[in-house]
Scaffold this motif. Sequence first.
Motif, PDB file in Angstrom:
ATOM      1  N   THR A 211       0.817  -1.213   0.000  1.00 19.38           N
ATOM      2  CA  THR A 211       0.000   0.000   0.000  1.00 19.38           C
ATOM      3  C   THR A 211       0.854   1.268   0.000  1.00 19.38           C
ATOM      4  O   THR A 211       0.344   2.362   0.213  1.00 19.38           O
ATOM      5  N   ASN A 227      -2.703  11.832   0.871  1.00 21.56           N
ATOM      6  CA  ASN A 227      -3.844  10.941   1.125  1.00 21.56           C
ATOM      7  C   ASN A 227      -4.496  10.503  -0.176  1.00 21.56           C
ATOM      8  O   ASN A 227      -4.819   9.313  -0.358  1.00 21.56           O
ATOM      9  N   LEU A 228      -4.696  11.454  -1.084  1.00 21.01           N
ATOM     10  CA  LEU A 228      -5.295  11.107  -2.372  1.00 21.01           C
ATOM     11  C   LEU A 228      -4.359  10.200  -3.161  1.00 21.01           C
ATOM     12  O   LEU A 228      -4.797   9.221  -3.779  1.00 21.01           O
ATOM     13  N   ASN A 230      -2.109   8.116  -2.000  1.00 20.79           N
ATOM     14  CA  ASN A 230      -2.091   6.772  -1.415  1.00 20.79           C
ATOM     15  C   ASN A 230      -3.280   5.954  -1.902  1.00 20.79           C
ATOM     16  O   ASN A 230      -3.154   4.755  -2.191  1.00 20.79           O
ATOM     17  N   SER A 231      -4.424   6.590  -2.009  1.00 22.97           N
ATOM     18  CA  SER A 231      -5.608   5.907  -2.530  1.00 22.97           C
ATOM     19  C   SER A 231      -5.427   5.544  -3.998  1.00 22.97           C
ATOM     20  O   SER A 231      -5.723   4.414  -4.419  1.00 22.97           O
ATOM     21  N   TYR A 232      -4.942   6.495  -4.790  1.00 30.23           N
ATOM     22  CA  TYR A 232      -4.676   6.218  -6.197  1.00 30.23           C
ATOM     23  C   TYR A 232      -3.647   5.094  -6.362  1.00 30.23           C
ATOM     24  O   TYR A 232      -3.749   4.266  -7.271  1.00 30.23           O
ATOM     25  N   VAL A 234      -2.913   2.424  -4.590  1.00 27.56           N
ATOM     26  CA  VAL A 234      -3.445   1.067  -4.436  1.00 27.56           C
ATOM     27  C   VAL A 234      -4.256   0.679  -5.669  1.00 27.56           C
ATOM     28  O   VAL A 234      -4.134  -0.438  -6.195  1.00 27.56           O
ATOM     29  N   SER A 235      -5.074   1.606  -6.173  1.00 30.76           N
ATOM     30  CA  SER A 235      -5.899   1.322  -7.343  1.00 30.76           C
ATOM     31  C   SER A 235      -5.044   1.084  -8.592  1.00 30.76           C
ATOM     32  O   SER A 235      -5.267   0.123  -9.338  1.00 30.76           O
ATOM     33  N   THR A 272      -8.066   4.263 -12.887  1.00 32.65           N
ATOM     34  CA  THR A 272      -8.112   4.966 -11.608  1.00 32.65           C
ATOM     35  C   THR A 272      -8.640   6.386 -11.750  1.00 32.65           C
ATOM     36  O   THR A 272      -9.473   6.835 -10.958  1.00 32.65           O
TER      37      THR A 272
END
Length: 380
Positions: A211, A227-228, A230-232, A234-235, A272
Motif C-alpha cells: 500500500t 492521502n489522495l 495513497n488511494s490512487y 493502491v488502485s 483509476t
Amino acid sequence: MNNTLTLERIDQVVSIDLSYELKAYLFNRFSLNDDYEVSSIVEDEGIQFWKETLFNFSGRKDIFGLLKECYSPLNSLIEKESDKVERYIDIILKGNTNDIKLKHYLKLEDSKNIRFEVHESIAGKIPVLIIPHKEDFAKIVQCLVYKNNPVTIPSSMGAVLLNGLNNSKRLNMIKKNWLQNNPSGDWNKEFLDNVMPNKSLYKDKMIILSTKPYSNVLGRQLGITENLWNSYSVSIRLEHEFTHLYMLKKYGQDANNLHGELIADYIGIIKTTWNYNKMWMLTFMGLENYPHYREGARLENYIKDSKLSSDDFRQLIKIVKNAIENIAIFDKCIGKLRSTKDQMCRIDALCEIGLIDLASANGADLLIEIYYENFHRELF
C-alpha cells in the motif's frame, strides 16, 4: 481510423541503428496463446478453494497463520542461499515441520493488518494479498518469489503477480481424499502420473500488493495530496497487476519488461482517474526531467538482467519517452474508457505493436489503427 483529432506531435526520431543487445531487449514477446479461449479468462482452478477457505475463515486470529499452512516458504527464515540449506529442504521440499522450533519461522512487523481477498478482474478472479507494512511486503516477496533468499527488493517495487505458487494445503487435501478412496493404492505413483502433470490442481496464481506510494513516487511530486495519492496508488497497482494477468492468460506470458510495464501502467492510470497522465508515467520511470534520468527510478527494475551499454540506455530512455508520448496521443484520440471490450482492445493493440514501432514518428497512428481493427473485429 479516427482522423477527427489533430494533435501537435513532438520530434520522435528514434535511431534505427540499435545494438544487437537493445534490439533483443526490445523484441516483442507477446504472441497469442494457441490454447487461449474466452472461457479461460473466467476462473482458474483453485479460486473455489480460496472462496470456501476464506468463507470459513472468520474468527481465526489472523490471515498469516492460514497463509503459512498453504505456502511453505513462509515457515522459514530469510537466509543467504536458504533454498540450499538443510532446514529449507526439510520444510519446503519434504514438508517436515515437526522438529522446527518457533524461532526459525518468519516474523512480520504487522501480520494482523494483512488482508487476503479474492478480486474480480478483467482476466477473471484472483486472490490478492494486501500488505500495509513495507518491510513485511519485502519479506514475503523474498520468501515466495526468491526462495527465502535476502534479495534486495527495490523501493519502487510495490506488487508482484505470482504464477505457479505451490499450495501445500490444496495438495494435502488431494492426497487425503485420494487415500480415503484408495486405501491400498500407491499415492506416489498417483502423484507422479496424474497430479504433478496437472499443475492447476495445486499451484496458485496470486497478486502480492503493498500500500506504499506507487513507484516510490510521492504525491507532492505529482502535485496532489499524499492521502489522495495513497488511494490512487493502491488502485493503479491493482489494475496494473490485473493487466499482467490478462496478458499472461491471453498471450502466454506477461512480458515483465518495459513494454509490459508501459501497458499495465497505462491501464492502471485510466482505470483509476479515467484520463491518461503522461507526466505521471514519465515520473514513474524517472524521466520527468527528460533527457535527464533520475537514478533509482523504476525503469532500472526491468533492465538489471540485460546487457545494455550506456549508449543503449540513452537510446532506451528516448524510446520509452516517445512511447509514452504516443500512448498519450492514442488515449486522447479514442477517448475515455467505455467498456471491458474497449479495455481489452486497448491492451491487445499495445501488445501487438512492439516498443520500437510504438516509439516511432507514426507510432500513435499505428496504435490507433490496430485498436480500431481489433475493436471492429470483436463486433462480428
